[in-house]
Write an enzyme that holds these catalytic residues in place. Sequence first.
Site, PDB file in Angstrom:
ATOM      1  N   CYS A  37      15.313  -4.382  39.454  1.00 36.80           N
ATOM      2  CA  CYS A  37      13.461  -4.776  38.657  1.00 36.80           C
ATOM      3  C   CYS A  37      13.940  -6.056  37.863  1.00 36.80           C
ATOM      4  O   CYS A  37      12.799  -6.230  37.858  1.00 36.80           O
ATOM      5  CB  CYS A  37      13.187  -3.344  37.843  1.00 36.80           C
ATOM      6  SG  CYS A  37      14.248  -2.706  36.831  1.00 36.80           S
ATOM      7  N   ASP A  39      14.901  -6.688  35.332  1.00 33.52           N
ATOM      8  CA  ASP A  39      14.496  -6.332  33.679  1.00 33.52           C
ATOM      9  C   ASP A  39      15.763  -6.074  32.763  1.00 33.52           C
ATOM     10  O   ASP A  39      16.715  -6.351  33.165  1.00 33.52           O
ATOM     11  CB  ASP A  39      14.485  -4.252  33.289  1.00 33.52           C
ATOM     12  CG  ASP A  39      13.426  -4.336  33.959  1.00 33.52           C
ATOM     13  OD1 ASP A  39      12.073  -5.436  34.631  1.00 33.52           O
ATOM     14  OD2 ASP A  39      12.272  -3.006  33.825  1.00 33.52           O
ATOM     15  N   CYS A  62       8.989  -3.810  32.797  1.00 32.11           N
ATOM     16  CA  CYS A  62       7.421  -3.492  33.063  1.00 32.11           C
ATOM     17  C   CYS A  62       7.492  -1.748  32.381  1.00 32.11           C
ATOM     18  O   CYS A  62       8.310  -1.860  31.308  1.00 32.11           O
ATOM     19  CB  CYS A  62       7.944  -2.194  34.364  1.00 32.11           C
ATOM     20  SG  CYS A  62       9.216  -0.837  34.158  1.00 32.11           S
ATOM     21  N   CYS A 105      14.343   3.814  33.591  1.00 35.05           N
ATOM     22  CA  CYS A 105      14.198   2.490  32.810  1.00 35.05           C
ATOM     23  C   CYS A 105      14.505   3.046  31.446  1.00 35.05           C
ATOM     24  O   CYS A 105      14.997   2.378  30.252  1.00 35.05           O
ATOM     25  CB  CYS A 105      12.530   2.880  32.456  1.00 35.05           C
ATOM     26  SG  CYS A 105      11.530   2.195  33.477  1.00 35.05           S
TER      27      CYS A 105
END
Lengths: 130, 240
Positions: A37, A39, A62, A105
């Site tokens: 993603c 991140d 995010c 996450c």
Amino acid sequence: MAYSEKVVDHFNNPRNVGSFKKEDEGVGTGIVGAPECGDVMKLQIKVQGERIVDAKFKTFGCGSAIASSSLATEWMKGKTVEEAGNIKNTDIVHELNLPPVKIHCSVLAEDAIKAALADYKKKAEASTNM
Amino acid sequence: MEPAQRTASKRTEVQMARSMCWHCQSEVTGEYFCQQCVKVQPLSKELDYFTCLGLPRLLTIDTARLEAKFYELSRTFHPDFFQNKTESEQGISLGNSALLNMAYRTLKDPIRRAEYLLQLEAGSAKDIRTPPPADLFEEILALQEDLEEFRSASSQQEATSLGQLRTKLQADQASLEQRQKDMEARLFELFMKWDSFQDRTGQDDRLRAEKDPVLKEMREILSNRTYLRSIVDDLVATTG
């Protein structure tokens, strides 16, 4: 999918954003990321004695990634290094009500905690051996 | 709906259709249609995309052959040709077309093809996954911090620092794009290496020991490439 209230709260008012100087005594730094993603998460702790007196983070990602790391810094403060090592991603999932697609996450946040603790321990060992 | 679904036989040729006709229960000898009752046969959901498109499981593929087969099968299964047929046949036509489109889209693109192959080989490759190198994370973080600075400079209209930052970020972007190209070149080398294994017979341990590092390196490249691509996208969106 809507974010939970707690995620939105951490996202709008992230706790402990910032950084310490990596080289400073008692500072442990963990930088981790998720290629899927894009991140990236930096989590730092400041340890005095055996206790984490301060923690900071900086996350580009995010809302759930930001909330997970924000929560992680809140939880780490005041804990001993050993206690902080017991924080599990499932605790973060539970606290933030993360949906299944956002569990990674919380895994990232746990990885960041572990990396920061490991970095601190490595530095502490190196300085006692000097 | 599909009573013959569980009776898969061990046909040696490409197993496009189920071995028994869903409609008349006679043995299916044709590839896509029952020769007894002429009903279209569903493609097995377990069929991998390579087999589905009549290709060997290789990473360097003959794109002309892929396309030709895709068009041929598209015509065979196209829902337009089943409008006057029964509901079951329409359903099969739709299902086969969907599988076919997915297979074609996946194999046409080299990156998706490699990702798909890794997924097929996951049984052996998932245990050899390693996290990306830590210095890559640090690099991405530094870039994100520069981007943040650029955004704040641009909102406050600080012309001098904005110009300097833009120059730096554009240089970063160029070097990242070059690295992506290098990664792709290496990936295509690994494609050839992987394909060369397929000519060798025997699935012994020695072959496995040679295959695994190739799978592992491909996986690493794909994952790092995704990471670089997302930061390049950010760079383009912000400074472009």
